[in-house]
Design a protein around this motif. Structure first.
Motif, short mmCIF file in Angstrom:
data_model
loop_
_atom_site.label_atom_id
_atom_site.label_comp_id
_atom_site.label_asym_id
_atom_site.label_seq_id
_atom_site.Cartn_x
_atom_site.Cartn_y
_atom_site.Cartn_z
N HIS A 104 0.62 -1.11 0.22
CA HIS A 104 0.14 -0.04 -0.03
C HIS A 104 1.13 1.21 -0.14
O HIS A 104 1.66 1.66 1.02
N SER A 174 -1.65 -0.69 -3.90
CA SER A 174 -2.99 0.01 -3.49
C SER A 174 -2.68 0.58 -2.79
O SER A 174 -1.20 1.17 -2.74
N CYS A 194 -8.54 2.07 -2.34
CA CYS A 194 -8.46 2.12 -0.91
C CYS A 194 -9.84 3.72 -0.97
O CYS A 194 -9.38 4.72 -0.95
#
Length: 388
Positions: A104, A174, A194
């Protein structure tokens, strides 16, 4: 489509409601919390990043070497290491975990937090740097031949890695954010996008914005969508709401006591400063407009923290919260992120009482969809046969 659940891999036992009683990195607690997620139906856990906090990469390696199934979402800020070095770190961790890594990438929405580790770029510059960084990492993960790079933020010659991920062609990327720059960067580069928990209508708008950004970047695929909440559950609705109000009281008391001062500079008269990032601004605007939305979304937890990150709650019985999550699933969200305030106990309770309901209902939806598609295909063949 399958649904996945993301929890938190905290290295200490503190939260917005409870002061930490462990060290910042406590091996026993870190393993105990991760094991609770693995044993109670969660798919992966997030190893978060903050200036001054324990390094999430070795913490993730520690868990990956001790657990067999739990997947890892590793948060990483591009300002803290060179992309070729980071690519090797990620590939090594993917090896340690036998292919259980997702990365991420955090661009950074707060100048003060970024400057704590020497990052003095503007927000727009940070997004441009993140896009360049991700592209270098992806190439380092997949290129068997040495390559050069000369970009706006990075320059190197003749790099080739000797360690490659287990996953083919590479681990998933991510990304998150709610500004136009975030949508553009994530729409172009992210495998998973996200979002923080917002009302259904606003979430649907954001999903379409992400998909439009992906199309604008020339992609033929679309990022998967992840949405994050703070569940507050209890056996009855009345008990859940009592727990919710106690939770907000605890957050407010900790803020009054100065528990959060170290994390950010104080605003006027010691109040929390207005957030710089668009996502937190959205959370506060939603909270100002109303406390309750849709089936179970509750905003006072976000308001009490100043819109700090994942902070909107879902309140109710396990059945109510599960149905609320299914409403988001029906919008196209297939990764559901949840983190309680009593980290260990809430991970166990959510895993025992909420996750099974959601999985069962998703399986029913998938079976019904498959049956409808089969009937449609059968009817199409019958029509062709009659016409022939």
């Amino acid at each position: 489509m399958p649904v996945e659940f993301l929890g938190i891999a905290a290295t200490g036992d503190g939260s917005e409601t409870t002061p930490r009683t462990t060290a910042a990195f406590d091996r026993d607690y870190t393993l105990r919390l991760a094991r609770a997620h693995e044993d109670h139906g969660w798919d992966r856990v997030l190893f978060a990043y903050a200036a001054g906090a324990p390094d999430p990469a070795p913490a993730a390696a520690y868990i990956a070497a001790r657990l067999d199934r739990l997947q890892i979402l590793l948060a990483h800020r591009p300002n803290v290491s060179y992309p070729t070095f980071a690519a090797k770190t990620f590939a090594t961790l993917d090896r340690i975990s036998d292919g259980r890594l997702t990365v991420h990438f955090i661009t950074g929405g707060n100048d003060h937090e970024q400057q704590r580790e020497g990052d003095f770029l503007t927000k727009d510059q940070r997004y441009d740097r993140t896009r360049e960084y991700i592209r270098i990492v992806k190439r380092a993960w997949t290129s068997q031949e040495a390559f050069d790079h000369e970009g706006e933020y990075y320059r190197f010659n003749d790099f080739v890695s000797d360690v490659f991920p287990v996953q083919s062609p590479r681990p998933a990327v991510s990304f998150g954010g709610s500004s136009p720059a975030a949508y553009a960067a994530g729409g172009a580069e992210a495998d998973i996008y996200c979002l923080w928990g917002e009302p259904l209508a606003q979430t649907a708008e954001q999903i379409e914005t992400v998909r439009a950004a992906a199309r604008a970047a020339g992609r033929t695929d679309q990022p998967r969508i992840q949405v994050a909440f703070r569940p507050i559950i209890a056996p009855t609705e009345e008990l859940a709401w009592e727990k919710a109000y106690r939770t907000v009281d605890a957050i407010q008391e900790r803020r009054r006591s100065g528990a959060f001062v170290r994390r950010q500079p104080a605003g006027a008269a010691g109040s929390a400063p207005a957030p710089e990032n668009t996502g937190s601004q959205r959370l506060l605007a939603i909270a100002e407009a109303g406390e309750r939305y849709d089936r179970a979304l509750w905003t006072p937890t976000a308001a009490a923290t100043g819109g700090a990150g994942n902070s909107n709650a879902l309140v109710g019985t396990p059945e109510t919260v599960a149905q609320a999550l299914l409403d988001y699933y029906d919008l196209g969200v297939d990764i559901l992120s949840a983190r309680g305030y009593a980290l260990l106990d809430d991970a166990v309770d959510f895993g025992r009482y909420v996750i099974p309901i959601v999985r069962e209902e998703v399986a029913k939806r998938d079976a019904e969809k498959a049956a409808r598609q089969a009937r449609s295909e059968r009817d199409r063949h019958q029509l062709i046969a009659v016409q022939a």
